[in-house]
Design a protein around this motif. Structure first.
Motif, PDB file in Angstrom:
ATOM      1  N   UNK A  32      34.434  47.569  36.222  1.00 42.64           N
ATOM      2  CA  UNK A  32      33.071  47.019  36.278  1.00 42.64           C
ATOM      3  C   UNK A  32      33.009  45.886  37.300  1.00 42.64           C
ATOM      4  N   UNK A  33      31.956  45.904  38.103  1.00 45.88           N
ATOM      5  CA  UNK A  33      31.709  44.852  39.096  1.00 45.88           C
ATOM      6  C   UNK A  33      30.547  43.991  38.601  1.00 45.88           C
ATOM      7  N   UNK A  34      30.793  42.707  38.417  1.00 51.31           N
ATOM      8  CA  UNK A  34      29.755  41.771  37.976  1.00 51.31           C
ATOM      9  C   UNK A  34      29.329  40.900  39.166  1.00 51.31           C
ATOM     10  N   UNK A  35      28.030  40.843  39.398  1.00 50.60           N
ATOM     11  CA  UNK A  35      27.473  39.945  40.410  1.00 50.60           C
ATOM     12  C   UNK A  35      26.489  39.010  39.721  1.00 50.60           C
ATOM     13  N   UNK A  78      34.463  38.333  29.488  1.00 52.62           N
ATOM     14  CA  UNK A  78      34.300  39.192  28.302  1.00 52.62           C
ATOM     15  C   UNK A  78      34.754  40.620  28.622  1.00 52.62           C
ATOM     16  N   UNK A  79      34.336  41.137  29.767  1.00 51.53           N
ATOM     17  CA  UNK A  79      34.712  42.495  30.176  1.00 51.53           C
ATOM     18  C   UNK A  79      36.222  42.610  30.329  1.00 51.53           C
ATOM     19  N   UNK A  80      36.822  41.588  30.918  1.00 51.59           N
ATOM     20  CA  UNK A  80      38.273  41.556  31.094  1.00 51.59           C
ATOM     21  C   UNK A  80      38.991  41.507  29.739  1.00 51.59           C
ATOM     22  N   UNK A  81      38.487  40.684  28.823  1.00 47.92           N
ATOM     23  CA  UNK A  81      39.085  40.581  27.483  1.00 47.92           C
ATOM     24  C   UNK A  81      38.931  41.872  26.696  1.00 47.92           C
ATOM     25  N   UNK A  82      37.874  42.622  27.026  1.00 47.75           N
ATOM     26  CA  UNK A  82      37.643  43.914  26.356  1.00 47.75           C
ATOM     27  C   UNK A  82      38.564  45.007  26.895  1.00 47.75           C
ATOM     28  N   UNK A  83      39.273  44.714  27.999  1.00 47.37           N
ATOM     29  CA  UNK A  83      40.241  45.672  28.529  1.00 47.37           C
ATOM     30  C   UNK A  83      39.874  46.313  29.849  1.00 47.37           C
ATOM     31  N   UNK A  84      38.662  46.064  30.342  1.00 44.55           N
ATOM     32  CA  UNK A  84      38.217  46.703  31.586  1.00 44.55           C
ATOM     33  C   UNK A  84      38.837  46.042  32.816  1.00 44.55           C
ATOM     34  N   UNK A  85      38.844  46.780  33.910  1.00 43.83           N
ATOM     35  CA  UNK A  85      39.222  46.208  35.209  1.00 43.83           C
ATOM     36  C   UNK A  85      37.944  45.608  35.793  1.00 43.83           C
ATOM     37  N   UNK A  86      38.015  44.384  36.294  1.00 43.43           N
ATOM     38  CA  UNK A  86      36.792  43.660  36.657  1.00 43.43           C
ATOM     39  C   UNK A  86      36.866  43.067  38.057  1.00 43.43           C
ATOM     40  N   UNK A  87      35.756  43.213  38.783  1.00 39.59           N
ATOM     41  CA  UNK A  87      35.534  42.488  40.043  1.00 39.59           C
ATOM     42  C   UNK A  87      34.387  41.526  39.785  1.00 39.59           C
ATOM     43  N   UNK A  88      34.520  40.300  40.246  1.00 39.69           N
ATOM     44  CA  UNK A  88      33.466  39.308  40.020  1.00 39.69           C
ATOM     45  C   UNK A  88      33.011  38.704  41.341  1.00 39.69           C
ATOM     46  N   UNK A  89      31.718  38.867  41.647  1.00 36.01           N
ATOM     47  CA  UNK A  89      31.118  38.312  42.856  1.00 36.01           C
ATOM     48  C   UNK A  89      30.168  37.177  42.492  1.00 36.01           C
ATOM     49  N   UNK A  90      30.300  36.052  43.177  1.00 39.23           N
ATOM     50  CA  UNK A  90      29.454  34.901  42.853  1.00 39.23           C
ATOM     51  C   UNK A  90      29.393  33.925  44.018  1.00 39.23           C
ATOM     52  N   UNK A  91      28.551  32.904  43.861  1.00 44.03           N
ATOM     53  CA  UNK A  91      28.433  31.814  44.829  1.00 44.03           C
ATOM     54  C   UNK A  91      28.897  30.521  44.176  1.00 44.03           C
TER      55      UNK A  91
END
Length: 349
Positions: A32-35, A78-91
């Protein structure tokens, strides 16, 4: 009444508690990619000494200060703690809180995609607490819309993204506005599952800016504000949101009343349904919506069922409410809550 509603819904859809547990096990298969907007939530804990005699001013004794990664940052965690692979984009700004955030993420498996904006600070919300009372919140932020350069930076990363889902986590601190939201949405690859949430405590956002998303999880207050409608029932509100945003699935957060859900899946027996809150004791409600967003997203990817998604999302939100501070909810926490609810159901039947 709340558990009876849950039992009836699960029975109609032929879902049992093992279905929920097995769905959780599947989370590690998704990326999952979170922006979205990062917020550093600061808790300044104090003891009330007394008041001034000349002015109406509280006198406080400083005890401690704790910083938590909040906003879209906690959604990623939360996504990471749930077990998913995560990308996080932010400023982030070029400041000490930037270092705090980046150091936190270095301790996780989350891949970060950070744009450092030299013209703004990292968003910080500092709440002063005496005993269990929140006396004052001091915000350090810059809510100006992001520049075209930043929009292009994120658009390029979204276009080549191969995640199962992309989550837009909007707190209206600059990343999302009418211009940027449209451009960023167009950059999402066609087959990617699209999720959006607008959570605005002290400003106002507009969940209807997110057009054609597979799942949206706004709260009632923000939805009414976006639609300029105070009087509609939640059922009518969900239809108005559909008319204005063309969502496929809706989890409308109603605070302590739970959630109201709507799916436009044609074969669904339960197009509209509601769930009561699963919270036993509220310790700190901050971040409940973030936990719901993360777990609901993964459950939708796994089960394709809005009912399973809303149940697991609501359970994760309940877990978050029962902790002090904005901390990631682990699947072990959710499993304990599922076991607790199952025992209550067995006692009542």
């Amino acid at each position: 009444v709340g558990l009876e509603k849950l039992i009836m819904l699960m029975h109609k859809e032929k879902i049992n508690f093992d279905t929920l547990r097995n769905t959780l096990k599947d989370f590690e298969n998704f990326k999952v990619h979170v922006l979205g907007d990062t917020i550093v939530d600061t808790y300044t804990r104090t003891t009330l000494i007394g008041g001034q005699t000349k002015t109406p001013t509280f006198s406080l004794h400083f005890n401690s200060k704790e910083d938590y990664v909040g906003g879209a940052g906690i959604v990623a965690q939360h996504l990471n703690s749930a077990g998913a692979k995560v990308i996080f984009s932010t400023v982030l700004g070029n400041d000490n809180l930037n270092k705090f955030v980046t150091n936190k993420f270095k301790k996780t498996n989350i891949k970060t995609n950070i744009f450092v904006d030299q013209t703004r600070p990292t968003t910080n919300k500092n709440v002063f607490v005496a005993s269990d009372y929140r006396l004052l919140k001091v915000d350090t932020l810059d809510n100006r819309p992001i520049s075209n350069e930043i929009i292009d930076f994120f658009s390029k990363s979204l276009k080549k993204d191969k995640s199962n889902a992309i989550v837009f986590s909007d707190f209206r601190h600059g990343i999302f506005n009418q211009i940027s939201t449209n451009k960023l949405t167009k950059a999402i690859p066609k087959k990617t599952f699209k999720v959006a949430d607008s959570q605005v405590a002290s400003r106002w956002g507009n969940i209807t800016d997110f057009k054609g998303f597979d799942l949206i999880t706004p709260n009632e207050r923000e939805s009414r504000f976006a639609l300029a409608n105070q009087d509609a029932t939640v059922g009518q509100l969900s239809q108005l949101l559909k008319d204005n945003s063309n969502y496929k699935n809706l989890i409308l957060k109603l605070g302590s009343k739970g959630v109201f859900c709507n799916t436009y899946k044609r074969k669904s027996l339960n197009q509209y349904f509601s769930l009561d809150s699963f919270v036993s004791t509220v310790v700190d409600p901050v971040g409940a919506g973030d936990a719901l967003l993360a777990y609901s997203t993964l459950a939708m990817l796994s089960s394709k069922s809005l009912i399973i998604s809303s149940i697991l999302g609501s359970i994760a939100a309940a877990c978050e409410c029962e902790y002090d501070g904005n901390i990631p909810v682990k699947t072990s926490h959710v499993l304990l809550k599922i076991n607790e609810i199952e025992k209550k159901v067995n006692y009542s039947t």
